[in-house]
Write a protein that holds these residues in place. Structure first.
Motif, PDB file in Angstrom:
ATOM      1  N   UNK A 377       0.641  -1.018  -0.075  1.00 49.57           N
ATOM      2  CA  UNK A 377      -0.065  -0.204  -0.027  1.00 49.57           C
ATOM      3  C   UNK A 377       1.015   1.186   0.160  1.00 49.57           C
ATOM      4  N   UNK A 378       2.043   1.355   0.841  1.00 53.22           N
ATOM      5  CA  UNK A 378       2.875   2.241   0.728  1.00 53.22           C
ATOM      6  C   UNK A 378       3.449   2.888  -0.558  1.00 53.22           C
ATOM      7  N   UNK A 379       3.788   1.340  -1.324  1.00 51.49           N
ATOM      8  CA  UNK A 379       4.477   1.749  -2.541  1.00 51.49           C
ATOM      9  C   UNK A 379       3.523   2.150  -3.469  1.00 51.49           C
ATOM     10  N   UNK A 380       2.269   1.674  -3.654  1.00 50.46           N
ATOM     11  CA  UNK A 380       1.310   2.061  -4.623  1.00 50.46           C
ATOM     12  C   UNK A 380       0.597   3.434  -4.145  1.00 50.46           C
ATOM     13  N   UNK A 381       0.585   3.916  -3.272  1.00 53.49           N
ATOM     14  CA  UNK A 381       0.212   5.166  -2.767  1.00 53.49           C
ATOM     15  C   UNK A 381       1.052   6.167  -3.000  1.00 53.49           C
ATOM     16  N   UNK A 382       2.475   5.950  -3.273  1.00 52.31           N
ATOM     17  CA  UNK A 382       3.674   6.811  -3.642  1.00 52.31           C
ATOM     18  C   UNK A 382       3.712   6.754  -5.254  1.00 52.31           C
ATOM     19  N   UNK A 383       2.709   6.041  -6.014  1.00 52.73           N
ATOM     20  CA  UNK A 383       2.953   5.965  -7.442  1.00 52.73           C
ATOM     21  C   UNK A 383       3.848   4.595  -7.930  1.00 52.73           C
ATOM     22  N   UNK A 384       3.849   3.870  -7.058  1.00 44.97           N
ATOM     23  CA  UNK A 384       4.281   2.508  -7.515  1.00 44.97           C
ATOM     24  C   UNK A 384       6.124   2.634  -7.345  1.00 44.97           C
ATOM     25  N   UNK A 385       6.544   3.072  -6.115  1.00 43.84           N
ATOM     26  CA  UNK A 385       7.827   3.248  -6.078  1.00 43.84           C
ATOM     27  C   UNK A 385       8.442   2.006  -5.179  1.00 43.84           C
ATOM     28  N   UNK A 386      10.002   1.902  -5.410  1.00 47.56           N
ATOM     29  CA  UNK A 386      10.369   0.814  -4.625  1.00 47.56           C
ATOM     30  C   UNK A 386      10.481   1.307  -3.323  1.00 47.56           C
ATOM     31  N   UNK A 387      10.191   0.067  -2.201  1.00 45.06           N
ATOM     32  CA  UNK A 387      10.160   0.454  -0.846  1.00 45.06           C
ATOM     33  C   UNK A 387      10.848  -0.678  -0.201  1.00 45.06           C
TER      34      UNK A 387
END
Length: 389
Positions: A377-387
């Motif tokens: 969810x963190x990654x997707x909510x930030x535009x699909x970035x690497x987490x």
């Protein structure tokens, strides 16, 4: 190798919270727990409506005096009985799991909980701390992991039959929610409501199933980082997703991918895992759970069948019927509940040696499932970035 006696010395006195007449999953819990007579259903708070819960409990043969209006009454009053419950299964909507599991552990009970355990890693870590401090077992119902060929795959990978692991492709992608069915189906509606379902729909509801299977097959592969993209193709489900793609990089360089979807129109279930090595690949599909595909580069493909003597011994110990007869989800769930019973009984007897030999989805698996959803969810909510995981 059929074991016709999967018994612990004394059945565990067991209750359910939720799992009432209209529950999608309650019957699966009872069928699995009661099959080997390792659990005895003696109490419950089966429904948010006390009258309905009482009526249903009576039909299950539970003493009316032990059909409680809510889980707090259940835990408090059972603790005062010399024959009170020892364990509880939680089959309620996601938003209630944390509070009920926490209360059960604090009451000194073993717990079997539907996934996800809770909504945040902080909550999950709190539950783990309480479980360890109270020396209580927490089992999570990743039911598909009870299929025997998952263990066969684990052994083949450990023995190097696939070579160096390069890729792990996972999916749980059905089509039953490709239209807004929740408008006519209350049991589906809560899964799309963030107040009840939590921060995700398909990631937490189905994506964690193949993820846990991959953890069983590949216990030495830990996620280094991930990136996720999620979509709400049925727009009314936003902000929760009904489709998601997650790309993962493991420590050591292997790559993984999870497709989680409820809008794969035409697909009945679509849960598969394919592990690809430098020498060979294997694939398991939950719609054909009695077969494991094994493909060595340059050789004819093989299909390994459940129950056959050429399988690893650890893949045979959970067989309930002979080879050729198809076993299914109820058998897989029963295998997990048998292991939950063994773990609970061993804990109560301080049998640490047995506990070290048991594999089942425990509190640590529950924590990792919550962590994976939170990171996705963190990654997707930030535009699909690497987490970082």
């Amino acid at each position: 190798m059929i074991n016709g006696s999967k018994r612990i010395p004394q059945p565990i006195r067991w209750a359910m919270v939720g799992g009432g007449r209209d529950s999608q999953i309650g019957y699966s819990h009872r069928s699995a727990a009661l099959r080997d007579q390792n659990f005895a259903l003696v109490a419950g708070a089966f429904d948010i409506n006390p009258e309905r819960g009482l009526e249903f409990g009576i039909t299950l043969g539970v003493d009316p005096e032990r059909c409680y209006p809510d889980y707090l009454s259940l835990f408090e009053q059972e603790a005062q009985r010399p024959d009170g419950i020892q364990a509880v299964s939680i089959a309620t909507p996601n938003g209630t799991h944390y509070a009920i599991t926490k209360a059960a552990l604090e009451a000194g009970l073993h717990v079997v909980c539907e996934k996800p355990l809770c909504f945040t890693v902080t909550e999950a870590e709190t539950l783990r701390e309480i479980a360890l401090a109270k020396n209580r077992i927490v089992g999570v119902t990743y039911g598909y992991a009870g299929h025997q060929l998952i263990e066969q795959a684990r052994q083949m990978i450990a023995q190097g039959e696939l070579g160096e692991i390069r890729m792990v492709h996972m999916q749980f992608a059905h089509g039953f929610h490709s239209a807004p069915v929740e408008l006519q189906n209350e049991s589906a509606l809560w899964r799309m409501d963030p107040r009840v379902a939590g921060p995700s729909y398909v990631l937490g509801d189905i994506g964690t199933h193949p993820l846990y299977i991959s953890e069983v097959m590949l216990p030495d592969h830990t996620i280094k980082r991930l990136m996720c993209s999620r979509q709400s193709f049925v727009k009314s489900r936003a902000p929760l997703e009904d489709n998601a793609y997650t790309l993962m990089e493991y420590e050591g360089g292997a790559m993984g991918m999870v497709w989680s979807s409820a809008v794969n129109a035409g697909s009945m279930h679509g849960q598969k895992i394919r592990v690809i090595g430098s020498r060979a690949s294997l694939e398991w599909w939950d719609e054909r759970p009695n077969q494991l595909s094994f493909e060595i580069q340059g050789q004819p493909a093989q299909v390994l069948e459940r129950g056959m003597s050429y399988l690893h011994a650890n893949a045979l110990i959970d067989d309930r019927i002979g080879a050729g007869h198809p076993e299914g989800l109820f058998e897989a769930w029963s295998n997990l509940y048998y292991r939950f019973a063994l773990a609970m009984d061993a804990t109560d007897r301080n049998d640490s040696a047995l506990l070290t030999t048991l594999r089942y989805p425990d509190i640590h698996a529950g924590v990792e499932g919550v962590r994976w959803v939170e990171r996705c969810v963190q990654s997707a909510n930030q535009g699909g970035i690497w987490i970082d995981y």
